[in-house]
Design a protein around this motif. Structure first.
Motif, PDB file in Angstrom:
ATOM      1  N   SER A 219       3.358  24.589  -8.066  1.00 49.53           N
ATOM      2  CA  SER A 219       2.213  25.614  -8.052  1.00 49.53           C
ATOM      3  C   SER A 219       1.253  25.310  -7.156  1.00 49.53           C
ATOM      4  O   SER A 219       0.745  26.219  -6.543  1.00 49.53           O
ATOM      5  N   ALA A 220       1.062  23.826  -6.985  1.00 45.69           N
ATOM      6  CA  ALA A 220       0.050  23.689  -5.829  1.00 45.69           C
ATOM      7  C   ALA A 220       0.586  24.157  -4.513  1.00 45.69           C
ATOM      8  O   ALA A 220      -0.327  24.672  -3.730  1.00 45.69           O
ATOM      9  N   ARG A 221       1.662  23.927  -4.186  1.00 41.91           N
ATOM     10  CA  ARG A 221       2.359  24.385  -2.845  1.00 41.91           C
ATOM     11  C   ARG A 221       2.269  25.828  -2.886  1.00 41.91           C
ATOM     12  O   ARG A 221       2.036  26.490  -1.679  1.00 41.91           O
ATOM     13  N   ARG A 222       2.619  26.561  -3.901  1.00 38.60           N
ATOM     14  CA  ARG A 222       2.550  27.907  -3.941  1.00 38.60           C
ATOM     15  C   ARG A 222       0.985  28.527  -3.837  1.00 38.60           C
ATOM     16  O   ARG A 222       0.898  29.381  -2.811  1.00 38.60           O
ATOM     17  N   ALA A 223       0.030  27.821  -4.264  1.00 36.93           N
ATOM     18  CA  ALA A 223      -1.257  28.244  -4.239  1.00 36.93           C
ATOM     19  C   ALA A 223      -1.827  27.964  -2.860  1.00 36.93           C
ATOM     20  O   ALA A 223      -2.553  28.987  -2.154  1.00 36.93           O
ATOM     21  N   LEU A 224      -1.449  27.028  -2.321  1.00 35.85           N
ATOM     22  CA  LEU A 224      -1.775  26.617  -0.964  1.00 35.85           C
ATOM     23  C   LEU A 224      -1.580  27.382   0.019  1.00 35.85           C
ATOM     24  O   LEU A 224      -2.078  27.695   0.990  1.00 35.85           O
ATOM     25  N   THR A 225      -0.074  27.811  -0.071  1.00 40.38           N
ATOM     26  CA  THR A 225       0.516  28.673   0.817  1.00 40.38           C
ATOM     27  C   THR A 225      -0.183  30.333   1.277  1.00 40.38           C
ATOM     28  O   THR A 225      -0.419  30.669   2.129  1.00 40.38           O
ATOM     29  N   ALA A 226      -0.608  30.482  -0.393  1.00 37.54           N
ATOM     30  CA  ALA A 226      -0.969  31.734  -0.450  1.00 37.54           C
ATOM     31  C   ALA A 226      -2.396  31.895  -0.325  1.00 37.54           C
ATOM     32  O   ALA A 226      -2.854  33.027  -0.184  1.00 37.54           O
TER      33      ALA A 226
END
Length: 527
Positions: A172-179
């Motif tokens: 989720s952290a990677r997804r949030a950071l990317t978006a």
């Protein structure tokens, strides 16, 4: 979407129109959930007036084409939440409610500027929002915890942090950071990120029955910060349950008179006292743990849920609902949030500390509309920052179902631990009885006859077991008989899974050694 009529004879209640929203697809609801939502909406909107008699579960089930157990279970849950009342020979009726005070004039919602926020906070609290007494006690408690972590830590207040879902959180952290948009890396909204507030509103409405518009949600760096903010904007003296955490009551009394202790018994806080006792006439807010009283572990009785909301409506007061472990229910249906009964008079406070980890510092308040601007204005500069990236991560974690999956897994784990505790006590120390075990991460353990709390604590400390006595949670100004005899509060959530068995063995061995004629526990020094 299917509109369903329930038409029953006069003896069974009135004609009843329920929009069960049983359509198929992603928005579909199961019959029980659809019925709960439809009845809540009908009561909330006034379409079902207080005192209205509902059809019997048998006739309503026949009219709606549902199983009778589904209808009976929905009725029982709404009675527990305070929406309905049930009396022998009188059937099931919409619960009586006091007439609410006229609503405040709507104001334009805005996030105050930083300078305005600081000045408003100074006016409400010209020195420091936390008094010296609280600081001294907090420092002492922190020093004690740092001094020595017991080998077998059964203290309350923390989950099994070794079970933190690192891989799912990292995803989720990677997804949030990317978006994340560019502005997410700048100073954010004082209420918290819009993404997190939207995700929280959906989750709280679905899982806890909270009426949570994103505009009413204010993100906090922990439950204590939320209570501190509320203490600066709520008028009058505060009342708290006579059993609870010392720093909660001291946060509420930091700027004024000491928080008044509200008596507690086997049915939770005695909320009727707010109206009946003149000593509570100046109370403007009451802090409660209605779903699972801390630490006694009992739910607030439906009549008392209704009574405290009625008190708030008549007096213009506020109910501060601490929903600290609302997700963890084992032997009964979850009790919905008190806030759903009147969002303009109840503040819902929640946190991810028990479901995920205290280190995240992710908490929230769902506020009455008229309080949002005042709470934002009460923030000092030290409270402006909110850590947007963790908020965005939690939003993704909620939206893709990872939060629900983790809670379900931990609910299974904690229930198994609770069962092991009860079984071990029954086999090895049958005189000791665990109560308050239908929910949560702890149990209240009534000590064997003739064994006092101090003696038990000394023996357990020598055995390397850390826990707390029930007396330590009682308000120093509480009067009347205690709600329970000599007892210990055992937190079964804190140990790592591999360490729980040894902690449980040390607890039972030590308690068994305190019985008359028993051999001292291994390694115990003579008194």
């Amino acid at each position: 979407m299917a509109d369903s009529w329930a038409t029953s004879p006069p003896s069974g209640g009135s004609d009843l129109h329920l929009d069960l929203a049983l359509s198929t697809g992603s928005g579909a609801r199961r019959p029980r959930a659809a019925m709960l939502a439809a009845l809540r909406d009908a009561v909330r909107s006034g379409r079902l007036a207080p005192g209205t008699r509902l059809p019997s579960s048998r006739s309503l089930a026949a009219d709606l084409g549902l199983a009778r157990n589904t209808v009976a279970g929905a009725y029982a849950e709404l009675v527990a939440e305070g929406w309905l009342s049930a009396r022998q020979g009188s059937g099931t009726r919409v619960a009586e409610r006091a007439t609410p005070a006229p609503p405040s004039r709507p104001r334009e919602r805005r996030s105050p500027g930083r300078a305005a926020s600081y000045r408003a906070g100074q006016r409400r609290d010209p020195a420091h929002p936390v008094g010296g007494t609280l600081q001294e006690r907090a420092r002492a408690a922190l020093a004690e915890r740092r001094r020595q972590r017991p080998p077998h830590d059964l203290r309350t207040g923390a989950p099994d942090v070794s079970a933190f879902p690192r891989s799912a959180w990292l995803t989720s952290a990677r997804r949030a950071l990317t978006a994340a948009p560019a502005h997410a890396f700048s100073h954010g909204d004082l209420r918290g990120t819009a993404e997190r507030r939207r995700a929280l509103a959906d989750y709280l409405a679905r899982a806890r029955g909270v009426r949570a518009d994103p505009g009413r949600i204010v993100v906090c760096a922990g439950f204590a910060q939320g209570v501190s903010l509320l203490s600066r904007v709520v008028a009058g003296t505060a009342a708290v349950e006579e059993y609870g955490l010392f720093f909660h009551r001291e946060l509420l009394q930091a700027r004024g008179a000491p928080a008044r202790p509200l008596p507690v018994d086997a049915h939770g806080a005695r909320t009727e006292v707010l109206d009946a006792d003149p000593g509570f006439a100046d109370v403007g807010a009451v802090l409660l743990t209605p779903a699972h009283q801390y630490p006694l572990g009992v739910p607030l009785h439906p009549d008392r849920r209704a009574a405290v909301v009625d008190w708030a409506r008549r007096s213009g007061g506020l109910v501060l609902e601490d929903d600290y472990d609302g997700e963890f229910r084992y032997d009964r249906q979850p009790v919905g949030a008190l806030q759903g009964l009147d969002p303009e008079r109840v503040v819902h406070l929640g946190t991810a500390s028990k479901a995920l980890a205290p280190a995240l510092r992710l908490a929230w308040m769902v506020l009455p509309d008229h309080l949002v601007d005042d709470v934002l204005a009460a923030k000092t500069p030290a409270e402006w920052a909110q850590g947007s990236l963790d908020q965005l991560t939690l939003a993704d974690f909620l939206e893709r179902g990872a939060y629900d999956r983790h809670v379900r897994a931990m609910r299974h784990r904690y229930r198994a631990r609770r069962d092991r505790l009860v079984e071990a006590l029954a086999a090895r120390v049958p005189e000791a009885r665990a109560t308050g075990i239908a929910a949560g991460l702890h149990a209240v353990l009534a000590l064997p006859p003739g064994v006092g709390e101090e003696r038990a604590l000394r023996a357990l400390e020598r055995a390397g077991v850390g826990l707390d006595a029930l007396t330590g949670f009682r308000h120093p100004a509480a009067q009347g008989p205690a709600a329970a005899g000599p007892s210990l509060v055992v937190g079964y959530g804190s140990p790592a899974e591999h360490a729980y068995g040894a902690a449980l063995d040390a607890l039972c061995t030590t308690l068994a050694s305190l019985r008359p004629g028993a051999e001292p526990a291994p390694g115990r020094r003579g008194a």
